[in-house]
Write an enzyme that holds these catalytic residues in place. Structure first.
Site, mmCIF file in Angstrom:
data_model
loop_
_atom_site.group_PDB
_atom_site.id
_atom_site.type_symbol
_atom_site.label_atom_id
_atom_site.label_comp_id
_atom_site.label_asym_id
_atom_site.label_seq_id
_atom_site.Cartn_x
_atom_site.Cartn_y
_atom_site.Cartn_z
ATOM 1 N N LYS A 18 -54.885 111.672 4.009
ATOM 2 C CA LYS A 18 -54.026 110.479 3.948
ATOM 3 C C LYS A 18 -52.873 110.542 4.956
ATOM 4 O O LYS A 18 -52.575 111.612 5.513
ATOM 5 C CB LYS A 18 -53.513 110.323 2.519
ATOM 6 C CG LYS A 18 -54.645 110.096 1.502
ATOM 7 C CD LYS A 18 -54.092 109.790 0.131
ATOM 8 C CE LYS A 18 -55.202 109.570 -0.875
ATOM 9 N NZ LYS A 18 -54.679 109.163 -2.203
ATOM 10 N N TYR A 58 -59.296 100.092 -1.853
ATOM 11 C CA TYR A 58 -58.758 100.422 -3.183
ATOM 12 C C TYR A 58 -58.792 99.216 -4.126
ATOM 13 O O TYR A 58 -58.007 99.161 -5.078
ATOM 14 C CB TYR A 58 -57.337 100.952 -3.050
ATOM 15 C CG TYR A 58 -57.273 102.408 -2.617
ATOM 16 C CD1 TYR A 58 -57.727 103.420 -3.459
ATOM 17 C CD2 TYR A 58 -56.737 102.780 -1.388
ATOM 18 C CE1 TYR A 58 -57.663 104.753 -3.083
ATOM 19 C CE2 TYR A 58 -56.670 104.115 -1.002
ATOM 20 C CZ TYR A 58 -57.135 105.098 -1.864
ATOM 21 O OH TYR A 58 -57.073 106.425 -1.506
ATOM 22 N N PHE A 66 -49.092 100.157 -9.198
ATOM 23 C CA PHE A 66 -48.830 100.857 -7.932
ATOM 24 C C PHE A 66 -49.691 100.356 -6.780
ATOM 25 O O PHE A 66 -49.644 100.928 -5.681
ATOM 26 C CB PHE A 66 -49.018 102.374 -8.104
ATOM 27 C CG PHE A 66 -50.392 102.778 -8.603
ATOM 28 C CD1 PHE A 66 -51.479 102.874 -7.741
ATOM 29 C CD2 PHE A 66 -50.591 103.079 -9.945
ATOM 30 C CE1 PHE A 66 -52.736 103.253 -8.189
ATOM 31 C CE2 PHE A 66 -51.853 103.466 -10.410
ATOM 32 C CZ PHE A 66 -52.920 103.547 -9.526
ATOM 33 N N ARG A 94 -63.578 117.696 -5.896
ATOM 34 C CA ARG A 94 -62.435 117.329 -6.748
ATOM 35 C C ARG A 94 -61.736 118.582 -7.286
ATOM 36 O O ARG A 94 -60.517 118.589 -7.464
ATOM 37 C CB ARG A 94 -62.878 116.368 -7.847
ATOM 38 C CG ARG A 94 -63.141 114.973 -7.254
ATOM 39 C CD ARG A 94 -63.684 114.006 -8.254
ATOM 40 N NE ARG A 94 -62.697 113.499 -9.183
ATOM 41 C CZ ARG A 94 -61.837 112.518 -8.918
ATOM 42 N NH1 ARG A 94 -61.809 111.968 -7.713
ATOM 43 N NH2 ARG A 94 -60.993 112.089 -9.824
ATOM 44 N N THR A 100 -54.724 114.535 -9.280
ATOM 45 C CA THR A 100 -54.122 113.428 -8.514
ATOM 46 C C THR A 100 -52.625 113.645 -8.315
ATOM 47 O O THR A 100 -52.098 113.411 -7.220
ATOM 48 C CB THR A 100 -54.351 112.091 -9.264
ATOM 49 O OG1 THR A 100 -55.760 111.932 -9.490
ATOM 50 C CG2 THR A 100 -53.831 110.909 -8.464
ATOM 51 N N ARG A 111 -54.019 119.649 -2.855
ATOM 52 C CA ARG A 111 -52.851 118.845 -3.246
ATOM 53 C C ARG A 111 -51.662 119.732 -3.626
ATOM 54 O O ARG A 111 -50.506 119.395 -3.327
ATOM 55 C CB ARG A 111 -53.224 117.876 -4.363
ATOM 56 C CG ARG A 111 -54.011 116.675 -3.818
ATOM 57 C CD ARG A 111 -54.530 115.824 -4.922
ATOM 58 N NE ARG A 111 -55.112 114.567 -4.445
ATOM 59 C CZ ARG A 111 -56.036 113.897 -5.104
ATOM 60 N NH1 ARG A 111 -56.495 114.347 -6.257
ATOM 61 N NH2 ARG A 111 -56.509 112.766 -4.614
ATOM 62 N N ASN A 121 -50.381 111.794 -1.924
ATOM 63 C CA ASN A 121 -51.033 113.012 -2.423
ATOM 64 C C ASN A 121 -52.046 113.622 -1.451
ATOM 65 O O ASN A 121 -53.007 114.267 -1.863
ATOM 66 C CB ASN A 121 -51.627 112.775 -3.809
ATOM 67 C CG ASN A 121 -52.748 111.757 -3.813
ATOM 68 O OD1 ASN A 121 -53.032 111.142 -2.792
ATOM 69 N ND2 ASN A 121 -53.386 111.575 -4.953
ATOM 70 N N HIS A 124 -57.931 112.179 -0.404
ATOM 71 C CA HIS A 124 -58.769 111.433 -1.351
ATOM 72 C C HIS A 124 -60.119 112.115 -1.459
ATOM 73 O O HIS A 124 -60.621 112.655 -0.482
ATOM 74 C CB HIS A 124 -58.963 109.998 -0.831
ATOM 75 C CG HIS A 124 -60.008 109.238 -1.583
ATOM 76 N ND1 HIS A 124 -59.744 108.600 -2.770
ATOM 77 C CD2 HIS A 124 -61.333 109.036 -1.327
ATOM 78 C CE1 HIS A 124 -60.856 108.029 -3.209
ATOM 79 N NE2 HIS A 124 -61.837 108.274 -2.350
ATOM 80 N N GLU A 135 -67.890 104.297 -0.369
ATOM 81 C CA GLU A 135 -66.784 104.714 0.493
ATOM 82 C C GLU A 135 -67.282 105.176 1.863
ATOM 83 O O GLU A 135 -66.671 104.859 2.890
ATOM 84 C CB GLU A 135 -65.980 105.809 -0.204
ATOM 85 C CG GLU A 135 -65.263 105.276 -1.440
ATOM 86 C CD GLU A 135 -64.668 106.346 -2.332
ATOM 87 O OE1 GLU A 135 -64.040 105.974 -3.340
ATOM 88 O OE2 GLU A 135 -64.822 107.548 -2.031
#
Ligand code: CMP
Length: 146
Positions: A18, A58, A66, A94, A100, A111, A121, A124, A135
């Site tokens: 990100k 998203y 948010f 993950r 998250t 993270r 964060n 993704h 995606e």
């Protein structure tokens, strides 16, 4: 490879480094950590999302409070998008990236190491094989996959 679901192999996941992590110069270290964890990069690009494209990516979070913050942040600077291959890719990735909210992420996760907040964060990871397909198709043509 573990099998097929809906005609697609379940050994791939999609990721984005990100804008926060990219801007802080963490992209190289994060990619190295991904490779060291046994993932093979099958597609990779540096790009920047427009606000419209970030909202599209998203869209599932459109009703969340948010959402606008997420769209503003995700369109604020360059990102690195990639498709990764490994057995059990979605779940294993993950685990590698952690919770998250980086404050809740396990020691040694991406993270925990590189993220600042739940909004910013660092990275993704797809949450299902079906979303991996959606995606990956959002960012990559068949000519960009190896
Ligand atoms: P990601 O896994 O990319 O998918 C949805 C994103 O929404 C998530 O990471 C976070 O960056 C963001 N997000 C989730 N919860 C919040 C929150 N409470 N405030 C801001 N952003 C959030």
């Amino acid at each position: 490879m573990r099998g097929k679901k809906n005609g697609f192999m379940d050994n791939r996941t999609f990721t984005m480094i990100k804008p926060d992590a990219f801007a802080k110069g963490y992209s190289g270290a994060i990619i190295d950590k991904i490779i060291q964890a046994g993932f093979k990069i099958v597609a990779l690009k540096m790009t920047k999302l427009s606000a419209e494209k970030a909202g599209e990516f998203y869209a599932i979070h459109k009703a969340r409070p948010f959402f606008q913050e997420l769209v503003d942040f995700m369109s604020s600077g360059p990102i690195v998008a990639a498709i990764l291959e490994k057995d059990n890719a979605v779940a294993d990735f993950r685990t590698l990236i952690g919770a998250t909210d980086p404050a809740k992420a396990a020691e040694g996760t991406i993270r925990k190491l590189y993220a600042a907040s739940v909004g910013e964060n660092a990275i993704h990871g797809s949450d299902s094989d079906d979303n991996e397909k959606i995606e990956s198709d959002f960012f990559f043509s068949v000519l960009e996959r190896f």
